[in-house]
Design an enzyme around this catalytic site. Structure first.
Site, PDB file in Angstrom:
ATOM      1  N   GLU A   1      -4.902   7.128  -0.505  1.00 14.23           N
ATOM      2  CA  GLU A   1      -4.052   8.077  -1.223  1.00 14.23           C
ATOM      3  C   GLU A   1      -3.045   8.751  -0.290  1.00 14.23           C
ATOM      4  O   GLU A   1      -2.820   9.953  -0.327  1.00 14.23           O
ATOM      5  CB  GLU A   1      -4.920   9.094  -1.976  1.00 14.23           C
ATOM      6  CG  GLU A   1      -5.743   8.401  -3.059  1.00 14.23           C
ATOM      7  CD  GLU A   1      -6.553   9.335  -3.899  1.00 14.23           C
ATOM      8  OE1 GLU A   1      -6.121  10.482  -4.083  1.00 14.23           O
ATOM      9  OE2 GLU A   1      -7.611   8.910  -4.393  1.00 14.23           O
TER      10      GLU A   1
ATOM     11  N   PHE B   1      10.871   6.870   6.292  1.00 16.22           N
ATOM     12  CA  PHE B   1       9.881   5.864   5.910  1.00 16.22           C
ATOM     13  C   PHE B   1      10.346   4.445   6.234  1.00 16.22           C
ATOM     14  O   PHE B   1       9.528   3.593   6.564  1.00 16.22           O
ATOM     15  CB  PHE B   1       9.565   5.953   4.416  1.00 16.22           C
ATOM     16  CG  PHE B   1       8.877   7.223   4.014  1.00 16.22           C
ATOM     17  CD1 PHE B   1       7.517   7.357   4.192  1.00 16.22           C
ATOM     18  CD2 PHE B   1       9.582   8.278   3.498  1.00 16.22           C
ATOM     19  CE1 PHE B   1       6.866   8.526   3.838  1.00 16.22           C
ATOM     20  CE2 PHE B   1       8.954   9.447   3.143  1.00 16.22           C
ATOM     21  CZ  PHE B   1       7.580   9.577   3.307  1.00 16.22           C
TER      22      PHE B   1
ATOM     23  N   GLY C   1       0.813  -1.196   0.000  1.00 15.84           N
ATOM     24  CA  GLY C   1       0.000   0.000   0.000  1.00 15.84           C
ATOM     25  C   GLY C   1       0.851   1.252   0.000  1.00 15.84           C
ATOM     26  O   GLY C   1       1.057   1.894  -1.028  1.00 15.84           O
TER      27      GLY C   1
END
Length: 393
Positions: free
Chosen positions: A372, A392, A145
């Site tokens: 999104e 991240f 995702g």
């Protein structure tokens, strides 16, 4: 019909003075359409988990599909503020309605217009703009995702065609789509986009059921089993994640405007209800805690409006960065979901009833705050922009 008068929709900082007459005309036409077409149907559609019939063609009729696409390809050639205003008015009706228009515009029409061949533009864009053709966007996968670079969907070069295999998940309009813009890895492992048509053998779109959110729209999967894709269906003008991420930037921008509409719907309903509902012999609007809520709602809506207006100006000037858009998407969705939840409390038990929009908006926004780019991912995008350090991994 809506519970509150349209005159109650807030413009506390006189933002209308910064809009053109065209902007205001567009807003009024979409607002009128939402009142007449969406509001009478939306509760029944959400309660019964089905889409509003003929929605895409109706959106096409009012120019809500690809409004910034050039006129020669079926769009209206409008600016980015106009696009934002349209998204705001649609989401005042329901997030599912805005999502349908947003996916068609930013995730399907945008990449074909930006990265497609002239033949692809002429073949697909006019029919997408009219709603005659429904599009879907295939990026998110069952196992990937927030990390699209790890996608498993891939295609092989078979000489006269490409052979596509893989699957995409959480795809708006998948069960209804006529085409899908699909992002997959080429034989060298680089991401490219291609247009996959419903008629291609091996392409299926199973529906995702039992949702508590976005119940007035269809969600599903895109599954590709040895799908033969003609070579002319490859988007020729982009390679790499820049392609799909630029689409997401356009869609996230639309979301940042759209959720203001959901917040406004909840705010206006709460204002009117609080003036009419009496307890202890007087309207509940006379109590300090209710006024505190309403004042905070209006403050947050006004801040979000100003954020979006400046972001729209930056978009028009081609100065908006992905980080600018992430900040607005994250801030405004959180604002809207908080107002949906808190305004529900003003209505007490009535707030859970279908006659009022709070619970429906709150449930929808649980999806919007995730899709999104999740709430936390957008925070890390801002953090990266501040520090230059990627957090991240």
């Amino acid at each position: 019909m809506s519970y509150y008068p349209l005159s109650a929709i807030p413009d506390y900082y006189l933002m209308d003075e910064l809009l053109t007459d065209e902007h205001k005309l567009i807003r009024q036409s979409v607002r009128d359409w939402v009142e007449s077409f969406v509001m009478p149907k939306i509760d029944e559609a959400a309660q019964n988990h089905h889409e509003i019939p003929n929605l895409m063609r109706e959106l096409g009729k009012i120019g809500a599909l690809g409004p910034y696409i050039p006129v020669e390809y079926g769009g209206s050639g409008l600016d980015q503020i106009s696009y934002g205003i349209i998204m705001q008015e649609l989401e005042r009706g329901d997030s599912a309605v805005r999502s349908a228009a947003s996916v068609q515009s930013s995730l399907v029409m945008f990449p074909i217009n930006e990265f497609g061949s002239e033949e692809q533009k002429m073949k697909y864009l006019p029919k997408l703009a009219s709603g005659e053709m429904i599009g879907a966007f295939g990026l998110t996968e069952p196992n990937h995702g927030s990390d699209p670079g790890s996608m498993e969907t891939h295609f092989e070069d078979k000489g006269d065609h490409y052979l596509l295999n893989g699957a995409k998940m959480w795809i708006t309009n998948a069960p209804l789509c006529d085409i899908a813009v699909v992002w997959a890895k080429n034989p060298e492992g680089k991401v490219q986009g291609m247009i996959v048509e419903r008629s291609f053998e091996g392409f299926t779109t199973p529906e995702t059921v039992n949702k508590w959110s976005l119940r007035a729209s269809k969600t599903g999967e895109l599954v590709f089993h040895n799908v033969k894709v003609p070579k002319e269906n490859l988007l020729p003008k982009v390679i790499g994640l820049k392609g799909p991420l630029s689409c997401l930037n356009s869609a996230r921008y639309g979301i940042s405007w759209g959720v203001i509409g959901a917040a406004i719907d909840c705010y206006c309903t709460a204002v009117q209800y609080s003036k009419e509902r009496k307890q202890f012999g007087k309207p509940i609007a006379s109590f300090q805690l209710q006024q505190k809520k309403l004042a905070e709602f209006l403050t947050e809506i006004t801040k979000a409006q100003l954020l979006c207006l400046q972001l729209g100006s930056l978009k028009n000037a081609h100065k908006a960065t992905p980080a600018h858009i992430s900040m607005a998407k994250r801030n405004n969705v959180k604002m809207a979901i908080d107002i949906a939840r808190e305004s529900r409390q003003i209505l007490g038990g009535m707030g859970i009833m279908g006659e009022f929009p709070m619970m429906r908006h709150a449930a929808n926004l649980e999806s919007v705050i995730t899709y999104e780019g999740t709430h936390d991912i957008h925070l890390l995008i801002t953090g990266l922009d501040i520090t230059g350090i990627n957090a991240f991994g």
